[in-house]
Design a protein around this motif. Structure first.
Motif, PDB file in Angstrom:
ATOM      1  N   GLU A  85       0.824  -1.207   0.000  1.00 53.54           N
ATOM      2  CA  GLU A  85       0.000   0.000   0.000  1.00 53.54           C
ATOM      3  C   GLU A  85       0.858   1.257   0.000  1.00 53.54           C
ATOM      4  OE1 GLU A  85      -2.796  -0.126   3.177  1.00 53.54           O
ATOM      5  OE2 GLU A  85      -3.686  -2.022   2.551  1.00 53.54           O
ATOM      6  N   LEU A 139      -1.234  -2.182  -4.316  1.00 53.65           N
ATOM      7  CA  LEU A 139      -2.368  -1.431  -3.770  1.00 53.65           C
ATOM      8  C   LEU A 139      -2.009   0.019  -3.454  1.00 53.65           C
ATOM      9  CD1 LEU A 139      -3.540  -4.221  -1.273  1.00 53.65           C
ATOM     10  CD2 LEU A 139      -4.441  -3.761  -3.563  1.00 53.65           C
ATOM     11  N   SER A 158      -2.069   3.786  -3.546  1.00 49.07           N
ATOM     12  CA  SER A 158      -3.143   4.681  -3.978  1.00 49.07           C
ATOM     13  C   SER A 158      -2.830   6.157  -3.781  1.00 49.07           C
ATOM     14  CB  SER A 158      -4.437   4.340  -3.227  1.00 49.07           C
ATOM     15  OG  SER A 158      -4.247   4.477  -1.827  1.00 49.07           O
ATOM     16  N   ASN A 201      -1.981  -0.027 -10.215  1.00 49.67           N
ATOM     17  CA  ASN A 201      -2.145   0.471  -8.852  1.00 49.67           C
ATOM     18  C   ASN A 201      -3.218   1.565  -8.896  1.00 49.67           C
ATOM     19  OD1 ASN A 201       0.106  -0.412  -6.680  1.00 49.67           O
ATOM     20  ND2 ASN A 201       1.012  -0.426  -8.733  1.00 49.67           N
ATOM     21  N   PRO A 202      -3.973   1.777  -7.836  1.00 48.23           N
ATOM     22  CA  PRO A 202      -4.968   2.861  -7.827  1.00 48.23           C
ATOM     23  C   PRO A 202      -4.356   4.226  -8.107  1.00 48.23           C
ATOM     24  CG  PRO A 202      -5.351   1.380  -5.985  1.00 48.23           C
ATOM     25  CD  PRO A 202      -4.060   0.945  -6.607  1.00 48.23           C
ATOM     26  N   LEU A 203      -3.096   4.391  -7.773  1.00 45.98           N
ATOM     27  CA  LEU A 203      -2.414   5.674  -7.944  1.00 45.98           C
ATOM     28  C   LEU A 203      -2.456   6.182  -9.381  1.00 45.98           C
ATOM     29  CD1 LEU A 203      -0.553   7.951  -6.909  1.00 45.98           C
ATOM     30  CD2 LEU A 203       1.381   6.413  -7.266  1.00 45.98           C
ATOM     31  N   THR A 214      -5.127   8.714 -10.540  1.00 48.06           N
ATOM     32  CA  THR A 214      -5.221  10.059  -9.973  1.00 48.06           C
ATOM     33  C   THR A 214      -4.859  11.114 -11.015  1.00 48.06           C
ATOM     34  OG1 THR A 214      -2.944   9.949  -9.140  1.00 48.06           O
ATOM     35  CG2 THR A 214      -4.689   9.211  -7.661  1.00 48.06           C
ATOM     36  N   TYR A 256      -1.115  12.102 -12.917  1.00 43.39           N
ATOM     37  CA  TYR A 256      -0.277  11.024 -12.353  1.00 43.39           C
ATOM     38  C   TYR A 256       1.150  11.072 -12.884  1.00 43.39           C
ATOM     39  CZ  TYR A 256       1.746   6.325 -12.827  1.00 43.39           C
ATOM     40  OH  TYR A 256       2.598   5.260 -12.890  1.00 43.39           O
TER      41      TYR A 256
END
Length: 345
Positions: free
Chosen positions: A246, A267, A269, A292-294, A297, A300
């Protein structure tokens, strides 16, 4: 032809020749997936009950010999390569008579005891994938002074206790059941530069202290914490795809040689996770954060590049000159805002 004529003999203490067969067994490609082993352990006992004893015999061994080379005195020849893969072997005691061997493949058998290898003091290359080796304790690998390349993928190894090899440069342990790296005899693994631990059960990177390690592959584990990586000062490649990270806490500024980092399919983020990469920004040239959730964004790529201005590839895509310029402008704006805020304060 007698066994002695077929095999020959190497003079005691002969230096292993500079044969490059290890190059044939190149590392797995970056994104290659480890075969799914779910359910394997459930059927293990049943399979063992069905295994019939099958010792190595001359009839099985002799057809597998190849690669005729000169022996130490230059007056005789010996076969230095032996292939015994997929022979249902449960015992390879006979192999100890062939002390000249340098390359040995015993993959896809039912072997658990490697003690017959103790006599093979000239061995350079050993492939034992798909057997029943449970660990390194009591095995003779430390006696194989010239062994440089070792693969024991898809065995039953759960820890690295007892592992040693002064000449070992590459070690492949893909698809075992290793839960934690502990008990490494660091002073007996000083030449190890490539370590493959994909598809195991690791939850942390703690314990991987190998002073000369260059390439570390840890994909498809269950790693939640990056620990102890600051000791890997010579590491150039770190592969952590498909784990459970994470954050990127644990990427240390002491990793002074890191050039390639793959964290795909984790994971991560929050953009603040990128702060952990600033310490390796001078050397890092390729970063993979896809899946990855990142990556979903806003801005990015610009956010990553503003922290890693020397990056050349992000998620397999080259960094364009325009992106670099835009990222540098964003970084200047950020620094100006920080300066103004400091003055006002």
């Amino acid at each position: 032809m007698s066994e002695g004529e077929e095999a020959g003999a190497l003079s005691e203490g002969e230096e292993a020749g500079a044969l490059s067969e290890g190059e044939e067994a190149t590392a797995l490609s970056e994104g290659e997936e480890v075969a799914n082993e779910d359910g394997q352990e459930e059927n293990m006992s049943e399979k063992e009950d069905q295994i019939e004893p099958c010792p190595l015999t001359k009839e099985i061994l002799i057809p597998g010999l190849s690669l005729l080379c000169r022996t130490g005195n230059g007056l005789a020849h010996a076969f230095v390569k032996l292939q015994l893969e997929n022979r249902r072997l449960t015992d390879m005691a006979l192999v100890s008579s062939f002390v000249h061997l340098r390359f040995l493949d015993v993959s896809s058998n039912h072997l658990s005891d490697l003690s017959p290898l103790a006599a093979l003091t000239q061995l350079l290359w050993l492939k034992g994938d798909g057997n029943m080796v449970a660990g390194f304790r009591g095995q003779p690998l430390g006696q194989l002074t010239y062994l440089q390349w070792l693969s024991l993928a898809l065995n039953r190894i759960k820890d690295l206790e007892g592992l040693e090899g002064l000449g070992l440069e590459s070690l492949n342990l893909i698809g075992n059941g290793i839960q934690r790296v502990s008990g490494l005899r660091y002073h007996h693994l000083t030449n190890l530069v490539t370590l493959e631990l994909r598809g195991n059960k690791l939850e942390t990177t703690d314990g991987i202290y190998l002073p000369n390690l260059r390439r570390l592959y840890l994909a498809q584990n269950t790693i939640k914490r990056l620990e102890g990586l600051g000791k890997l000062e010579r590491l150039t490649t770190l592969h952590l795809r498909d784990n459970q990270l994470e954050t990127l806490d644990g990427i240390s500024p002491n990793m002074k040689a890191l050039q390639y980092l793959n964290i795909r399919g984790n994971l991560v983020s929050a953009q603040r996770a990128l702060r952990s990469l600033v310490g390796v920004s001078r050397t890092l040239r390729a970063l993979v954060l896809a899946e990855n959730p990142l990556v979903e964004t806003e801005d990015y790529r610009l956010c990553v590049l503003s922290r890693l201005p020397l990056l050349e590839r992000l998620d397999k895509e080259p960094i364009s000159p325009e992106e670099k310029s835009e990222a540098q402008e964003k970084l200047r704006e950020f620094n100006d805002e920080v300066s103004v805020g400091a003055e006002e304060y």
